[in-house]
Scaffold this active site. Structure first.
Site, PDB file in Angstrom:
ATOM      1  N   ASP A  96      -9.661 -20.202 -35.046  1.00 28.30           N
ATOM      2  CA  ASP A  96      -9.153 -20.476 -33.698  1.00 28.30           C
ATOM      3  C   ASP A  96      -7.987 -21.439 -33.842  1.00 28.30           C
ATOM      4  O   ASP A  96      -8.102 -22.632 -33.564  1.00 28.30           O
ATOM      5  CB  ASP A  96     -10.252 -21.082 -32.814  1.00 28.30           C
ATOM      6  CG  ASP A  96      -9.780 -21.194 -31.365  1.00 28.30           C
ATOM      7  OD1 ASP A  96      -8.702 -20.650 -31.056  1.00 28.30           O
ATOM      8  OD2 ASP A  96     -10.487 -21.823 -30.561  1.00 28.30           O
TER       9      ASP A  96
ATOM     10  N   HIS B 132     -10.506 -13.129 -25.057  1.00 31.74           N
ATOM     11  CA  HIS B 132     -10.936 -13.465 -23.704  1.00 31.74           C
ATOM     12  C   HIS B 132     -10.694 -12.215 -22.864  1.00 31.74           C
ATOM     13  O   HIS B 132      -9.712 -11.491 -23.119  1.00 31.74           O
ATOM     14  CB  HIS B 132     -10.088 -14.572 -23.091  1.00 31.74           C
ATOM     15  CG  HIS B 132     -10.070 -15.859 -23.855  1.00 31.74           C
ATOM     16  ND1 HIS B 132      -9.216 -16.091 -24.888  1.00 31.74           N
ATOM     17  CD2 HIS B 132     -10.788 -16.998 -23.689  1.00 31.74           C
ATOM     18  CE1 HIS B 132      -9.410 -17.323 -25.351  1.00 31.74           C
ATOM     19  NE2 HIS B 132     -10.366 -17.892 -24.651  1.00 31.74           N
TER      20      HIS B 132
ATOM     21  N   ASP C  54      -5.068 -31.460 -28.881  1.00 30.61           N
ATOM     22  CA  ASP C  54      -5.686 -30.332 -29.598  1.00 30.61           C
ATOM     23  C   ASP C  54      -4.592 -29.538 -30.319  1.00 30.61           C
ATOM     24  O   ASP C  54      -3.802 -28.847 -29.704  1.00 30.61           O
ATOM     25  CB  ASP C  54      -6.381 -29.447 -28.559  1.00 30.61           C
ATOM     26  CG  ASP C  54      -7.082 -28.268 -29.176  1.00 30.61           C
ATOM     27  OD1 ASP C  54      -7.458 -28.340 -30.351  1.00 30.61           O
ATOM     28  OD2 ASP C  54      -7.256 -27.267 -28.465  1.00 30.61           O
TER      29      ASP C  54
ATOM     30  N   ASP D 224     -15.496 -21.973 -35.196  1.00 33.60           N
ATOM     31  CA  ASP D 224     -14.042 -21.936 -34.966  1.00 33.60           C
ATOM     32  C   ASP D 224     -13.374 -22.826 -36.005  1.00 33.60           C
ATOM     33  O   ASP D 224     -13.474 -24.061 -35.965  1.00 33.60           O
ATOM     34  CB  ASP D 224     -13.701 -22.440 -33.551  1.00 33.60           C
ATOM     35  CG  ASP D 224     -13.803 -21.334 -32.509  1.00 33.60           C
ATOM     36  OD1 ASP D 224     -14.224 -20.218 -32.864  1.00 33.60           O
ATOM     37  OD2 ASP D 224     -13.439 -21.590 -31.341  1.00 33.60           O
TER      38      ASP D 224
ATOM     39  N   ASP E 126      -4.886 -27.277 -33.096  1.00 27.52           N
ATOM     40  CA  ASP E 126      -5.134 -25.889 -33.542  1.00 27.52           C
ATOM     41  C   ASP E 126      -4.334 -25.516 -34.781  1.00 27.52           C
ATOM     42  O   ASP E 126      -3.752 -24.435 -34.857  1.00 27.52           O
ATOM     43  CB  ASP E 126      -4.803 -24.887 -32.417  1.00 27.52           C
ATOM     44  CG  ASP E 126      -5.825 -24.918 -31.303  1.00 27.52           C
ATOM     45  OD1 ASP E 126      -6.969 -25.335 -31.554  1.00 27.52           O
ATOM     46  OD2 ASP E 126      -5.477 -24.504 -30.178  1.00 27.52           O
TER      47      ASP E 126
ATOM     48  N   LYS F  79     -15.957 -29.535 -26.555  1.00 25.81           N
ATOM     49  CA  LYS F  79     -14.657 -30.180 -26.778  1.00 25.81           C
ATOM     50  C   LYS F  79     -14.656 -31.441 -25.924  1.00 25.81           C
ATOM     51  O   LYS F  79     -15.083 -31.396 -24.773  1.00 25.81           O
ATOM     52  CB  LYS F  79     -13.542 -29.225 -26.342  1.00 25.81           C
ATOM     53  CG  LYS F  79     -12.133 -29.719 -26.659  1.00 25.81           C
ATOM     54  CD  LYS F  79     -11.106 -28.635 -26.289  1.00 25.81           C
ATOM     55  CE  LYS F  79      -9.708 -29.068 -26.612  1.00 25.81           C
ATOM     56  NZ  LYS F  79      -8.701 -28.034 -26.260  1.00 25.81           N
TER      57      LYS F  79
ATOM     58  N   GLU G 155     -16.146 -26.238 -33.360  1.00 30.46           N
ATOM     59  CA  GLU G 155     -14.742 -26.092 -33.773  1.00 30.46           C
ATOM     60  C   GLU G 155     -14.273 -27.348 -34.497  1.00 30.46           C
ATOM     61  O   GLU G 155     -14.445 -28.464 -34.000  1.00 30.46           O
ATOM     62  CB  GLU G 155     -13.853 -25.827 -32.554  1.00 30.46           C
ATOM     63  CG  GLU G 155     -12.364 -25.859 -32.931  1.00 30.46           C
ATOM     64  CD  GLU G 155     -11.436 -25.317 -31.867  1.00 30.46           C
ATOM     65  OE1 GLU G 155     -11.778 -24.294 -31.242  1.00 30.46           O
ATOM     66  OE2 GLU G 155     -10.364 -25.913 -31.671  1.00 30.46           O
TER      67      GLU G 155
ATOM     68  N   MET H 209     -16.806 -10.863 -31.461  1.00 30.31           N
ATOM     69  CA  MET H 209     -17.047 -11.872 -30.405  1.00 30.31           C
ATOM     70  C   MET H 209     -16.106 -11.643 -29.227  1.00 30.31           C
ATOM     71  O   MET H 209     -14.990 -11.194 -29.397  1.00 30.31           O
ATOM     72  CB  MET H 209     -16.814 -13.265 -31.014  1.00 30.31           C
ATOM     73  CG  MET H 209     -16.940 -14.440 -30.081  1.00 30.31           C
ATOM     74  SD  MET H 209     -15.417 -14.878 -29.202  1.00 30.31           S
ATOM     75  CE  MET H 209     -14.811 -16.214 -30.209  1.00 30.31           C
TER      76      MET H 209
ATOM     77  N   GLU I 173     -19.402 -23.762 -27.028  1.00 31.80           N
ATOM     78  CA  GLU I 173     -18.359 -24.503 -27.764  1.00 31.80           C
ATOM     79  C   GLU I 173     -18.010 -25.780 -27.015  1.00 31.80           C
ATOM     80  O   GLU I 173     -17.616 -25.745 -25.856  1.00 31.80           O
ATOM     81  CB  GLU I 173     -17.124 -23.606 -27.890  1.00 31.80           C
ATOM     82  CG  GLU I 173     -15.951 -24.277 -28.575  1.00 31.80           C
ATOM     83  CD  GLU I 173     -14.761 -23.327 -28.747  1.00 31.80           C
ATOM     84  OE1 GLU I 173     -14.944 -22.098 -28.628  1.00 31.80           O
ATOM     85  OE2 GLU I 173     -13.658 -23.823 -28.984  1.00 31.80           O
TER      86      GLU I 173
ATOM     87  N   ASP J 190      -7.128 -11.703 -22.161  1.00 33.11           N
ATOM     88  CA  ASP J 190      -6.194 -11.439 -23.271  1.00 33.11           C
ATOM     89  C   ASP J 190      -5.982  -9.931 -23.366  1.00 33.11           C
ATOM     90  O   ASP J 190      -4.944  -9.461 -23.815  1.00 33.11           O
ATOM     91  CB  ASP J 190      -6.757 -11.882 -24.633  1.00 33.11           C
ATOM     92  CG  ASP J 190      -7.024 -13.371 -24.717  1.00 33.11           C
ATOM     93  OD1 ASP J 190      -6.423 -14.122 -23.940  1.00 33.11           O
ATOM     94  OD2 ASP J 190      -7.845 -13.770 -25.571  1.00 33.11           O
TER      95      ASP J 190
ATOM     96  N   HIS K 157     -12.133 -29.826 -32.453  1.00 36.88           N
ATOM     97  CA  HIS K 157     -12.791 -30.513 -31.340  1.00 36.88           C
ATOM     98  C   HIS K 157     -13.637 -31.686 -31.817  1.00 36.88           C
ATOM     99  O   HIS K 157     -13.657 -32.737 -31.180  1.00 36.88           O
ATOM    100  CB  HIS K 157     -13.637 -29.519 -30.549  1.00 36.88           C
ATOM    101  CG  HIS K 157     -12.820 -28.413 -29.943  1.00 36.88           C
ATOM    102  ND1 HIS K 157     -13.387 -27.387 -29.248  1.00 36.88           N
ATOM    103  CD2 HIS K 157     -11.482 -28.181 -29.944  1.00 36.88           C
ATOM    104  CE1 HIS K 157     -12.424 -26.554 -28.838  1.00 36.88           C
ATOM    105  NE2 HIS K 157     -11.270 -27.022 -29.252  1.00 36.88           N
TER     106      HIS K 157
END
Ligand code: GCO
Ligand code: MN
Ligand code: MN
Length: 386
Positions: A286, A53, A254, A244, A256, A182, A216, A87, A180, A56, A219
């Site tokens: 992800d 991102h 969530d 993802d 992950d 969710k 994902e 990406m 994406e 980040d 999700h």
């Protein structure tokens, strides 16, 4: 064996291996690592790509000079390690400005700010080599349906994506968007809750030609759906631009989790699908390590994601070559051509012929379909008994 190689295109976000283990009930448990350190960590575990991102990499309040220094250091780390940036994406959820969403915020100033932030983040991503740009609308939703008009919100979302699609084309960027979905978290409800919703939405966009999806695992599992089916539909529509990979127990927050750590069988069908069709884009994890992990264990987590994928790929290969499975499949899908006459498009003659055809309905209902036997062969295969 099971060594990740560049052609596998395994990528991780800075936010995944860099996750410090903060959760709604607890403070971070792992110290922060710089983006440069994370690139080296990814190189050490054998990954191919790193995604980020905007924030980040570049803090939201960085000056231009600070940005330039960070980008230069990051580029050096990429050069040193051979790690690529496939990406990039925008953080449109952390800052309080986005507490009511970004492209669907009621406040027009926030919507405009979200577009500005995304254009700058797109520039940053492209500068570092990204060819896919992910949109995850984490806060594009509501707690109360009193607060927002859904139809209006979808129009705002479309307006934003159309503007940004035109921006990308105007700049001449080699960049595609991947949306994406969710169903919830962090909002009580997030708009365009599933990959299916996204696929339908894309067909309404002005620049839909450069827009696909980024499904994902977690999700779709949160929504109780069969992930592979979502992926397959996206693929069939030519819209599977990114993926993802992670894992998730149904009906939970969530999580992950490490790829394949919860739903091995679903993960197998997914990997088999991707390999069968020749999916050739990034295989992005992800996910993040357990909060109990230190950075050594974070590496074990990252290695585990890739290793499991490769082991499942081997199982898929075994499935394809298994004599008994092959025989069952050819029995199940047998077609002697008797019913080819109505296919290949409508004609009045075919309609008349089909309408007058005599079917032995009782015999049809009694034909063998040994799916139990077939599925058990898959279980045997997955558990190493074949
Ligand atoms: C989540 C999402 C994010 C996005 C990321 C990239 O549930 O937090 O999966 O991790 O994938 O923001 O857009
Ligand atoms: Mn997620
Ligand atoms: Mn994601």
């Amino acid at each position: 064996m099971y060594e990740p190689r560049p052609e596998h295109k395994f990528s991780f976000g800075l936010w995944t291996v860099g996750n410090m283990g903060r959760d709604p009930f607890g403070e971070p448990v792992r110290g922060a690592k710089t983006p440069v350190e994370l690139v080296h960590l990814l190189a050490e575990v054998g990954a191919w790509g790193v995604n980020f991102h905007d924030n980040d990499l570049v803090p939201i309040d960085a000056t231009w000079a600070e940005r330039e220094k960070i980008v230069a250091d990051f580029k050096n780390a990429l050069d040193e390690t051979g790690i690529v940036v496939p990406m990039a994406t925008t953080n449109l959820f952390t800052d309080p400005a986005f507490r009511d969403g970004a492209f669907t915020a009621n406040d027009p100033a926030i919507r405009a700010y979200a577009i500005q932030k995304t254009m700058r983040a797109i520039d940053l991503g492209v500068e570092l080599g990204a060819t896919t740009y992910v949109f995850w609308g984490g806060r594009e939703g509501v707690e109360s349906d009193a607060s927002k008009d859904v139809v209006e919100a979808l129009r705002w979302f479309r307006e934003g994506l159309d503007f940004l699609g035109a921006y990308v084309k105007d700049q001449g960027y080699d960049l595609e968007f991947a949306l994406e979905s969710k169903p919830n978290e962090p909002r009580a409800d997030i708009y365009l809750a599933t990959t299916g919703n996204m696929l339908a939405f894309i067909s309404t966009l002005e620049h839909g030609d450069i827009v696909g999806v980024n499904p994902e695992v977690a999700h779709e599992h949160m929504a109780g759906l069969n992930f592979m089916h979502q992926v397959a539909q996206a693929w069939e529509m030519g819209k599977l631009f990114h993926i993802d990979l992670n894992d998730q127990w149904p009906g939970r927050y969530d999580q992950d989790l490490r790829f394949g750590s919860v739903s091995l069988k679903q993960a197998f069908w997914l990997v088999k699908f991707l390999e069968d069709v020749g999916y050739d884009r990034p295989r992005h994890f992800d996910a993040h390590a357990y909060r109990t992990a230190d950075y050594e264990d974070v590496k074990a987590f990252a290695r585990g994601c890739m290793r499991t994928y490769l082991m499942l790929e081997e199982k898929a290969e075994q499935f394809r070559n298994d004599q008994e499975i092959k025989e069952l499949l050819s029995q199940i899908t047998a077609d002697d051509g008797t019913y080819a006459f109505w296919r290949g498009g409508y004609t009045a003659d075919k309609a008349a012929q089909l309408k007058s055809h005599e079917f032995d309905r009782v015999a049809l209902g009694g034909r063998a379909q040994p799916y139990e036997r077939l599925d058990q062969l898959v279980v045997d295969l997955l558990l190493g008994a074949r």
